[in-house]
Design a protein around this motif. Structure first.
Motif, PDB file in Angstrom:
ATOM      1  N   ALA A 238      67.357  81.425  40.181  1.00 26.31           N
ATOM      2  CA  ALA A 238      68.595  80.358  40.796  1.00 26.31           C
ATOM      3  C   ALA A 238      67.657  79.958  42.050  1.00 26.31           C
ATOM      4  N   LEU A 239      67.046  80.722  43.016  1.00 27.62           N
ATOM      5  CA  LEU A 239      66.389  80.069  43.983  1.00 27.62           C
ATOM      6  C   LEU A 239      65.351  79.112  43.487  1.00 27.62           C
ATOM      7  N   VAL A 240      64.546  79.460  42.406  1.00 24.97           N
ATOM      8  CA  VAL A 240      63.547  78.324  41.873  1.00 24.97           C
ATOM      9  C   VAL A 240      64.241  77.294  41.584  1.00 24.97           C
ATOM     10  N   GLU A 241      65.259  77.292  40.977  1.00 25.35           N
ATOM     11  CA  GLU A 241      66.139  76.055  40.494  1.00 25.35           C
ATOM     12  C   GLU A 241      66.569  75.195  41.623  1.00 25.35           C
ATOM     13  N   GLY A 242      67.106  75.973  42.565  1.00 27.83           N
ATOM     14  CA  GLY A 242      67.454  75.223  43.868  1.00 27.83           C
ATOM     15  C   GLY A 242      66.216  74.264  44.418  1.00 27.83           C
ATOM     16  N   LEU A 243      65.159  74.949  44.565  1.00 30.21           N
ATOM     17  CA  LEU A 243      64.016  74.030  45.023  1.00 30.21           C
ATOM     18  C   LEU A 243      63.653  73.112  44.041  1.00 30.21           C
ATOM     19  N   THR A 244      63.848  73.183  42.859  1.00 29.89           N
ATOM     20  CA  THR A 244      63.515  72.176  41.695  1.00 29.89           C
ATOM     21  C   THR A 244      64.314  70.948  42.067  1.00 29.89           C
ATOM     22  N   LYS A 245      65.668  71.384  42.225  1.00 26.74           N
ATOM     23  CA  LYS A 245      66.624  70.372  42.485  1.00 26.74           C
ATOM     24  C   LYS A 245      66.292  69.689  43.728  1.00 26.74           C
ATOM     25  N   LEU A 246      66.061  70.223  44.736  1.00 25.61           N
ATOM     26  CA  LEU A 246      65.683  69.456  46.031  1.00 25.61           C
ATOM     27  C   LEU A 246      64.505  68.564  45.628  1.00 25.61           C
ATOM     28  N   LYS A 247      63.619  69.127  45.255  1.00 28.86           N
ATOM     29  CA  LYS A 247      62.247  68.335  44.881  1.00 28.86           C
ATOM     30  C   LYS A 247      62.769  66.943  44.199  1.00 28.86           C
ATOM     31  N   ARG A 248      63.616  67.021  43.174  1.00 31.74           N
ATOM     32  CA  ARG A 248      63.822  65.896  42.439  1.00 31.74           C
ATOM     33  C   ARG A 248      64.734  64.939  43.197  1.00 31.74           C
ATOM     34  N   LEU A 249      65.606  65.563  44.084  1.00 28.94           N
ATOM     35  CA  LEU A 249      66.416  64.682  45.115  1.00 28.94           C
ATOM     36  C   LEU A 249      65.350  63.970  45.877  1.00 28.94           C
ATOM     37  N   GLU A 250      64.374  64.534  46.475  1.00 29.64           N
ATOM     38  CA  GLU A 250      63.385  64.210  47.279  1.00 29.64           C
ATOM     39  C   GLU A 250      62.860  62.922  46.416  1.00 29.64           C
ATOM     40  N   LEU A 251      62.499  63.041  45.288  1.00 32.10           N
ATOM     41  CA  LEU A 251      61.827  61.855  44.455  1.00 32.10           C
ATOM     42  C   LEU A 251      62.826  60.620  44.459  1.00 32.10           C
ATOM     43  N   VAL A 252      64.038  61.058  43.981  1.00 30.21           N
ATOM     44  CA  VAL A 252      64.921  59.790  43.675  1.00 30.21           C
ATOM     45  C   VAL A 252      65.450  59.301  45.163  1.00 30.21           C
ATOM     46  N   SER A 253      65.483  59.947  45.987  1.00 31.20           N
ATOM     47  CA  SER A 253      66.081  59.355  47.242  1.00 31.20           C
ATOM     48  C   SER A 253      65.240  59.023  48.236  1.00 31.20           C
ATOM     49  N   ARG A 254      63.944  58.704  47.750  1.00 30.45           N
ATOM     50  CA  ARG A 254      62.894  58.157  49.059  1.00 30.45           C
ATOM     51  C   ARG A 254      63.302  56.854  49.489  1.00 30.45           C
TER      52      ARG A 254
END
Ligand code: MN
Length: 753
Positions: free
Chosen positions: A123-139
């Motif tokens: 769950a922790l790793v997935e949380g970070l994955t989500k964050l990274k994807r958000l970062e990419l789309v919300s640049r």
């Protein structure tokens, strides 16, 4: 330390040998046993097998991937894990740090990580994955939006954010290898979002390093100037610093206090911001150095303070007791400034070891691994008010329709001190100073706030706007009859949470009213035109009306932004507007449509531009408006549009509801003169025939008197309120001037209701 034994559990194919380093990179890559040793140093019960498996898994997963520096990619998660060992975090956090980029950048999946390392880590790793994807789309998106997503993402587990911060810190440390353009963006983002967030979580070291790395990237020249000045001042004061340290610890020791005393250099970024804020340079020791006195317990802290204050002159106004009143991010310390050796100002922070740890590590300090005290997350939730702040922030976000609003609130709250109050059941509610019962009610629950109608403070009835004092017990009285709060509360509330909730509730209530009014207008038009109205049919026409929902269309009609006939035409392209509307523009004819008995007239009768709806239009009931006045329209759901002169005091009531204001202007046709309502007040001398004189003046100047109200203010004077009909402002002014010229008239004023 035995590397061989610690890797024996790992798959044999992946020998954890550090690859050869390219000349470019700066430091030796940490080895597997280094990491395990670091963890073991603060957590003797660490699961070494787990750490080793994660190390090998991540290294294999990233394989031959490299970073911009040319280093093997795996060096990055490894360094991130190392940063988190400095914060002494639990095994799950360290392991998740090692794995944090695997789902996004390698073949690894959540299911596989769950299977190998368990669901907590998955769950922790997935949380970070989500964050990274958000970062990419919300640049491209605004930073407030980024922050919002960031915070929402960690609402499950604050450790995700701790890993994210460590990830960002390592990326900032290795920023020099990244292309210039993205370097700037990353540094800005760090300065605006991650550094303040680290600060709010109480992690001062993390915050300072993030700030300095960003500063260096964004303004290299300023950074160099400050750095050099700092170096030379530190060099010049080197002896003095040592002297102050030893003198402080000697004085404390003489009085039986064991203390750790050390000077700490301030960071270029904080000096730079201070220089900009106060527009001063820095030359004194206290500008660049602070001293810490760390003691065994709270009692020793206050004794040390007493000794310091009796040994050296105190600089007034600088003493702060954050031990008895901690800051919101858990920071506790005594602050004072004295004139020390060499007549230098010396800034002192006095605190216990534990406070010192929390001051540096913040929220992470609560995550120390301890057996039998629940999971680290539970400990965080229970012990840390910094975590409470994050929770609180997330609650605001879920109330707030727009994240910019939220940022504004957060910034405001940063500067408030707190006041602590209780519910009747004894639950503690912390609020910013100057908060009132409205804030309290919303802090308890949004529903309590929305339905609050009264309150008792310490058992006595009090207004909802009463400012709260420390220790107040507050009982909020609610009523089911009130579903949304008065909009005026928004300006009374102090906390962002309350304001956002009020704004949202009143917005929804107003919108519902408009939508209801719009629906009535649409249905009336359809009934008159004898065509069938159906929601389904309108749904199909939404693209033509450029609205997202039926509610949006109805609200637009109710608000006067769209005509009901446009709705009809969008649904039935053959629809022709009925007769009444065709009079628009022919004012002479339309005038005859003036509704009997009321002041409301058909829109086409009132020569005003800027209204594109079928709402009834009328003039301000107490004073009217005439061409020449600057005017605005105010929409009242269920009533229509009222035209006010801009100077009308009645407009104050609508200040808080900008959505009701309509930009309008006159559209008078000079060839067909029309009359408009205005009100004047005349004080006239009580003598026979005075009233007749006034009426004559008005009649001679072509004014119509609609109504007269008389009030005797004194034996000598009568106050007349006269409703007139005039052509325009010039006409009105002429009449007023003529009245003022009469001997029986003491005073004439125009009245704006
Ligand atoms: Mn990363």
């Amino acid at each position: 330390m035995q590397a061989a034994s610690s890797i024996s559990m790992a798959p044999t194919s992946a020998a954890p040998v550090a690859p050869a380093r390219p000349a470019k990179s700066r430091a030796r890559m940490m080895r597997q046993y280094d990491l395990v040793e670091r963890v073991r140093s603060y957590n003797p019960d660490t699961d070494e097998d787990l750490l080793n498996r994660a190390y090998v898994y991540a290294m294999k997963a990233h394989g031959s991937q490299t970073r911009a520096s040319g280093d093997p990619y795996f060096s990055h998660p490894l360094e991130v894990a190392a940063i988190l060992t400095d914060l002494k975090l639990d095994d799950a956090t360290i392991v998740a740090a090692l794995l944090h980029d695997t789902i996004e950048d390698t073949e690894a999946t959540r299911a596989e990580i769950d299977a190998v390392f368990g669901q907590e880590i998955g769950a922790l790793v997935e949380g970070l994955t989500k964050l990274k994807r958000l970062e990419l789309v919300s640049r491209e998106a605004k930073q407030a939006e980024n922050l919002r997503k960031l915070l929402l993402a960690i609402s499950d587990d604050v450790r995700v954010l701790l890993i994210k911060l460590a990830d960002r810190l390592h990326n900032m440390r290795t920023l020099e290898f990244v292309p210039t353009a993205s370097r700037q963006r990353i540094a800005e983002e760090t300065l605006d979002i991650y550094a303040p967030l680290a600060g709010r979580m109480g992690m001062q070291e993390m915050r300072e390093e993030l700030e300095d790395l960003s500063f260096k990237t964004l303004d290299p020249e300023a950074y160099t100037v400050v750095r050099q000045r700092l170096d030379s001042l530190a060099e010049r004061n080197r002896n003095l610093i040592g002297e102050i340290e030893s003198q402080l610890s000697n004085d404390l020791q003489k009085n039986g206090l064991q203390a750790r005393v050390y000077g700490r250099r301030k960071q270029p970024f904080s000096i730079w911001t201070k220089m900009q804020r106060k527009s001063v340079g820095f030359e004194q020791l206290s500008d660049i150095f602070g001293f810490r006195i760390v003691l065994k317990d709270v009692e020793c802290c206050y004794r040390a303070l007493g000794i310091v204050h009796t040994t050296w002159p105190v600089v007034p106004g600088r003493f702060k007791d954050y031990i008895s009143t901690p800051k919101q991010n858990d920071y506790r310390s005594l602050h004072t400034t004295v004139i020390g050796p060499g007549k230098q100002r010396v800034e002192l922070q006095i605190r216990t070891e534990e406070m010192d740890e929390i001051a540096e590590l913040g929220i992470a300090a609560h995550a120390f691994y301890k057996d039998g005290l629940g999971s680290p997350t539970e400990r965080l939730k229970r012990e840390s008010s910094a975590f409470a702040w994050l929770r609180h922030t997330i609650a605001i976000l879920s109330e707030s329709a727009n994240p910019e609003e939220f940022l504004e609130h957060t910034k405001l709250e940063l500067f408030h001190d707190q006041v602590f109050c209780f519910t009747p059941k004894g639950k503690l509610i912390a609020l910013p100073r100057q908060a009132n019962v409205i804030d309290f009610a919303y802090a308890v629950h949004t529903d309590v706030g929305n339905s609050a109608v009264g309150c008792k403070i310490n058992g006595k009835f009090a207004p909802l706007s009463s400012e709260l004092q420390n220790g107040d017990e507050v009982e909020v009285l609610t009523s089911d009859a009130q579903s949304s709060p008065p909009s005026a509360w928004e300006s009374l509330a102090v906390t962002g949470k309350a304001r956002a909730a009020i704004r949202r509730a009143t917005r929804t209530a107003v919108r519902d009213q408009y939508a209801g009014l719009g629906r009535r207008l649409v249905e009336r038009l359809f009934a008159r035109a004898k065509i069938e109205y159906a929601d389904d049919k309108l749904k199909g026409a939404l693209p033509r009306l450029a609205r997202a929902s039926i509610e949006d269309v109805m609200a637009a009609v109710g608000r006067g932004e769209m005509k009901a006939s446009n709705v009809a035409r969008a649904m039935y392209p053959d629809y022709k507007e009925e007769r009444v509307a065709r009079y628009a523009g022919k004012k002479g004819v339309a005038e005859k449509l003036k509704s009997p008995g009321g002041t409301a007239r058909n829109l086409s009768a009132i020569p005003i531009r800027g209204i594109n709806s079928d709402l009834p239009v009328k003039f301000a009931p107490n004073g009217g408006a005439v061409p020449g006045d600057r005017i605005v329209g105010i929409i009242s759901p269920g009533e229509g549009i009222t035209i006010y002169p801009i100077q009308s005091p009645a407009l104050k009531d609508f200040e808080e509801q900008p959505e009701r204001w309509l930009d309008v202007r006159w559209d008078v046709d000079e060839s067909t003169p029309q009359r408009f309502p205005a009100r004047i007040q005349v004080d006239n001398v009580n003598e026979p025939g005075s009233l007749a004189q006034i009426a004559t003046v008005i009649a001679e100047h072509d004014g119509n008197i609609d109504n007269i109200h008389m009030a005797r203010r004194s034996p000598d004077f009568t106050e007349l309120t006269i409703d007139l009909e005039v052509y325009d402002l010039k006409h009105l002014s002429a009449i007023i001037a003529q009245l003022r010229a009469k001997a029986v008239v003491a005073r004439v004023e125009r009245v704006n209701g």
